[in-house]
Write an enzyme that holds these catalytic residues in place. Structure first.
Site, PDB file in Angstrom:
ATOM      1  N   GLN A 129     -34.095  10.732  40.382  1.00  0.00           N
ATOM      2  CA  GLN A 129     -33.094  11.792  40.306  1.00  0.00           C
ATOM      3  C   GLN A 129     -33.285  12.686  41.532  1.00  0.00           C
ATOM      4  O   GLN A 129     -34.408  12.892  41.986  1.00  0.00           O
ATOM      5  CB  GLN A 129     -33.223  12.622  39.023  1.00  0.00           C
ATOM      6  CG  GLN A 129     -32.822  11.881  37.749  1.00  0.00           C
ATOM      7  CD  GLN A 129     -31.312  11.833  37.592  1.00  0.00           C
ATOM      8  OE1 GLN A 129     -30.616  11.244  38.412  1.00  0.00           O
ATOM      9  NE2 GLN A 129     -30.801  12.434  36.536  1.00  0.00           N
ATOM     10  N   SER A 130     -32.207  13.266  42.064  1.00  0.00           N
ATOM     11  CA  SER A 130     -32.284  13.955  43.354  1.00  0.00           C
ATOM     12  C   SER A 130     -33.039  15.265  43.279  1.00  0.00           C
ATOM     13  O   SER A 130     -33.751  15.637  44.214  1.00  0.00           O
ATOM     14  CB  SER A 130     -30.872  14.198  43.901  1.00  0.00           C
ATOM     15  OG  SER A 130     -30.227  12.960  44.141  1.00  0.00           O
ATOM     16  N   THR A 131     -32.904  16.006  42.179  1.00  0.00           N
ATOM     17  CA  THR A 131     -33.544  17.324  42.071  1.00  0.00           C
ATOM     18  C   THR A 131     -34.191  17.462  40.706  1.00  0.00           C
ATOM     19  O   THR A 131     -33.853  16.735  39.755  1.00  0.00           O
ATOM     20  CB  THR A 131     -32.513  18.452  42.266  1.00  0.00           C
ATOM     21  OG1 THR A 131     -31.515  18.378  41.235  1.00  0.00           O
ATOM     22  CG2 THR A 131     -31.831  18.334  43.634  1.00  0.00           C
ATOM     23  N   GLN A 170     -31.677  18.236  38.024  1.00  0.00           N
ATOM     24  CA  GLN A 170     -31.019  17.068  37.449  1.00  0.00           C
ATOM     25  C   GLN A 170     -31.927  16.370  36.447  1.00  0.00           C
ATOM     26  O   GLN A 170     -31.453  15.828  35.442  1.00  0.00           O
ATOM     27  CB  GLN A 170     -30.618  16.102  38.566  1.00  0.00           C
ATOM     28  CG  GLN A 170     -29.520  16.619  39.472  1.00  0.00           C
ATOM     29  CD  GLN A 170     -29.170  15.630  40.556  1.00  0.00           C
ATOM     30  OE1 GLN A 170     -29.750  14.547  40.637  1.00  0.00           O
ATOM     31  NE2 GLN A 170     -28.214  15.997  41.409  1.00  0.00           N
TER      32      GLN A 170
END
Length: 694
Positions: free
Chosen positions: A24-26, A29
């Site tokens: 997941q990017s962050t 998230q």
């Protein structure tokens, strides 16, 4: 590409393991988009349906919360690539291409390695064999679309931010001393100590034009400076600590303190190792600049003046460099001397002469760039004296105004310092009261907590007492500084500006700062005389000529009039008497020391002057032994007669060295008993014999 996924799975691939990559990017998230994470973990069932046992399906989820724009710092992705490269992976599973990589370089590297090792790639749409051209083409298109999607998303976000920034409505993190009001406007921090610290910083820099001087003043006075925690534990809290130079420079370079809204001061760049870095953007290239957008501590004109002085302070030794800001050292023209031969800036070199540091203005440009000899080197004492006399001549009419301005500046500084100490004392008093309330509210039976709170209270009280004593001491010192006697002394100095300029208590850096207000630069040409061309602020010029400094051999040389006087005195005086006579007339050697008989001997030897003894012998004077042999007496008797005045003696050394005048046609008469009288000798003159006498 065949639509049957099972046809692509071979026995060789089933003998190897399956690797599921989850990302997941962050972190936001990870905590909020939980459904996407569940879908990624669910791909394990797809691997099982294709023939891999569940225990041989490895999940790599160490990159949760990391962006896929680069493989840098993504340990999980690098592990996955390593497993594919060594042939341990039979299939790589990912929900979609964007989960594996958002960068074409990283994505195609994975595809190439998978094609070499016959590793399959699976996403939500199907199974792909990178060794097959059609599958590799489709995977490449998906990777390009994934990278383009990241660019589109970023462009949308950046476009919205730029649109709000053009209106000045984009909320950006504010530096210390500025806050967002509940209505959205930007206001000064209501904490008066924070405001006072920032105003004192700008006032000090306005007076000194040096970030280092600001830091020294804060540390000398024992003041602390605020810092707001931006992230992590205690986010938003204000901590107080020592001020450093980098912090001062950050504040001086920040246009928000001038009430301006700015967007685009930095941009993201890449280093050689592909890591991102922030690059500064020139003011002319800022995307948005709105002056007077909110309240500030200084105006825009002062901000631009500060940027100019900061650039001047940062100017190093370069071809087109001009005068830098004042530094330590007694060289008055430091940073403002131009070589009249090559046009380059001359630097200051210090050399100890006679126990004092003497400045020398030296042009090192040719030596530094071409390994040649320096253009010229000029001793700076005479140059500085000539420039100082020129300034005194020009500034004397405005001396009273200068003195009054100094008096007002001192009063303003004392008032600022007193206000700063009061605010710091008030905050410490508040913290001590807060520690007292915490201690009073604790349960007395809970001794572990009560003891800790009591210790905090005692520490706060000790700190408060220390600050109170320091405040009282400094207040008394300030009262003495601004007393009636001090004010009268300042006003009295205005009547004689040379006294102020030549006062030993005035630091050299202050003289350089005053000189910089009037003089732009000084050009030197060393010839038979030193030609000094002074260019004042505003373009006016003047030329001064001074004699070249004498070499040390000439400086140490005895004055000709002293040598002539020694020559004359040697006719009648001994070395010791000559030294006494020279000192009585006020003569000294080159060091300013009085003469001694040894110094007179050095002068005689250096100039080959005849000694007193030689001069007396040339006039026919006899020694005691010679006269004793002539008179048939012992030398002791001669010395006794000389001391009693019967014989004329002439001193040539110390009190016991002398020569005697010859007796000529005089004979010594024997007394009773046929002896000479040692105390009262009788001398008679012998008549010359006439021709034909019997």
């Amino acid at each position: 590409m065949s639509t049957d996924s099972h046809q692509k799975v071979t026995a060789d691939q089933l003998r190897r393991d399956a690797f599921l990559y989850v990302r997941q990017s962050t972190l936001r998230q990870v905590f909020e988009n939980t459904e996407s994470t569940k879908r990624q973990y669910a791909l394990r069932e797809r691997a099982v349906s294709l023939g891999w046992p569940i225990e041989r399906v490895h999940v790599i989820d160490s990159d949760l919360g990391l962006s896929g724009a680069s493989a840098q710092d993504r340990d999980g992705f690098q592990r996955l690539v390593a497993e594919v490269a060594i042939g341990h992976a039979g299939i790589v599973l990912g929900l979609e291409v964007s989960r594996l990589a958002r960068n074409n370089a990283d994505w195609h590297r994975l595809i190439e390695l998978a094609a070499l090792t016959r590793t399959l790639i699976l996403d939500e749409d199907g199974v792909y064999d990178p060794a097959c051209f059609n599958d590799r083409l489709l995977l490449g298109l998906k990777g390009a679309m994934s990278e383009a999607e990241l660019h589109i998303l970023s462009s949308r976000l950046q476009g919205g931010m730029r649109n709000k920034a053009r209106r000045g409505e984009l909320e950006l993190p504010l530096p210390i001393g500025l806050l967002y009001h509940p209505n959205g406007s930007i206001v000064l921090d209501p904490d008066q100590q924070i405001q006072g610290s920032l105003r004192l910083l700008f006032d000090t820099y306005r007076q000194s034009h040096s970030a280092t001087v600001v830091v020294r003043r804060f540390r000398r006075e024992g003041w602390v400076f605020p810092r707001r925690v931006r992230r992590g534990i205690g986010k938003g809290e204000v901590h107080w600590g020592e001020l450093n130079t980098s912090r001062v420079l950050q504040i001086l370079h920040n246009p928000r303190y001038a009430g301006a809204f700015v967007y685009g001061r930095t941009r993201t760049g890449r280093k050689a190792d592909l890591t991102s870095t922030q690059l500064k953007v020139a003011q002319s290239d800022w995307q948005v600049l709105i002056r007077g957008a909110h309240a500030g501590y200084i105006d825009w004109e002062e901000f631009e003046r500060n940027q100019l002085t900061l650039r001047q302070n940062a100017v190093a030794f370069c071809q087109n460099g001009r005068g830098t800001m004042p530094r330590e050292g007694v060289g008055l023209l430091q940073g403002r001397v131009i070589c009249g031969k090559c046009g380059k800036r001359m630097r200051v070199r210090y050399q100890e002469v006679g126990g004092k540091l003497e400045p020398y203005y030296v042009c090192h440009d040719a030596a530094a760039h071409s390994a040649e000899k320096p253009c010229q080197s000029v001793r700076g004492r005479a140059i500085d004296d000539a420039i100082g006399a020129l300034l005194l001549e020009m500034v004397a009419p405005a001396a009273i105004d200068v003195a009054l301005a100094i008096e007002g500046e001192i009063a303003g500084r004392v008032e600022q310092a007193n206000a700063m100490r009061l605010k710091q004392l008030e905050r410490t008093r508040y913290e001590a009261e807060l520690a007292r309330r915490r201690y009073m509210n604790v349960d007395p039976a809970n001794r572990m907590v009560a003891d800790a709170l009591e210790a905090d209270w005692n520490a706060s009280l000790r700190q408060l007492d220390t600050l109170q004593q320091e405040h009282d001491r400094q207040h008394q010192s300030d009262e003495a500084l601004l007393g009636a006697e001090a004010r009268a002394r300042i006003r009295a100095l205005a009547d004689d500006f040379p006294v102020v300029w030549n006062d030993a208590r005035v630091e050299p850096i202050e003289r350089k700062r005053m000189l910089g207000l009037l003089i732009e630069d000084v050009t030197l040409v060393k010839a038979e005389q030193v030609l000094i061309q002074v260019r004042f602020r505003g373009g006016r010029t003047t030329v001064i000529r001074v004699d070249r400094p004498k070499p040390i051999a000439l400086i140490r040389k005895t004055l000709p009039e002293v040598v002539r006087m020694v020559e004359e005195l040697l006719e009648t005086c001994s070395d010791r008497q000559i030294a006494e006579r020279l000192n009585a007339l006020g003569h000294t050697n080159w060091k300013g020391e009085p003469f001694t008989h040894k110094k007179v001997i050095v002068i005689r030897n250096a100039y080959h002057l005849k000694t007193r003894f030689v001069r007396l012998r040339e006039r026919g004077m006899l020694t005691a032994n010679e006269l004793a042999a002539q008179l048939a007496v012992c030398p002791t008797t001669i010395y006794l007669w000389g001391q009693n005045g019967f014989l004329r003696q002439h001193r040539y050394g110390n009190q016991h060295r002398c020569l005697f005048e010859p007796l000529g046609d005089v004979v010594l008469v024997k007394g009773q008993g046929g002896r000479y009288s040692p105390t009262a000798p009788t001398f008679i003159a012998v008549q010359p014999t006439t021709q034909g006498a019997i």
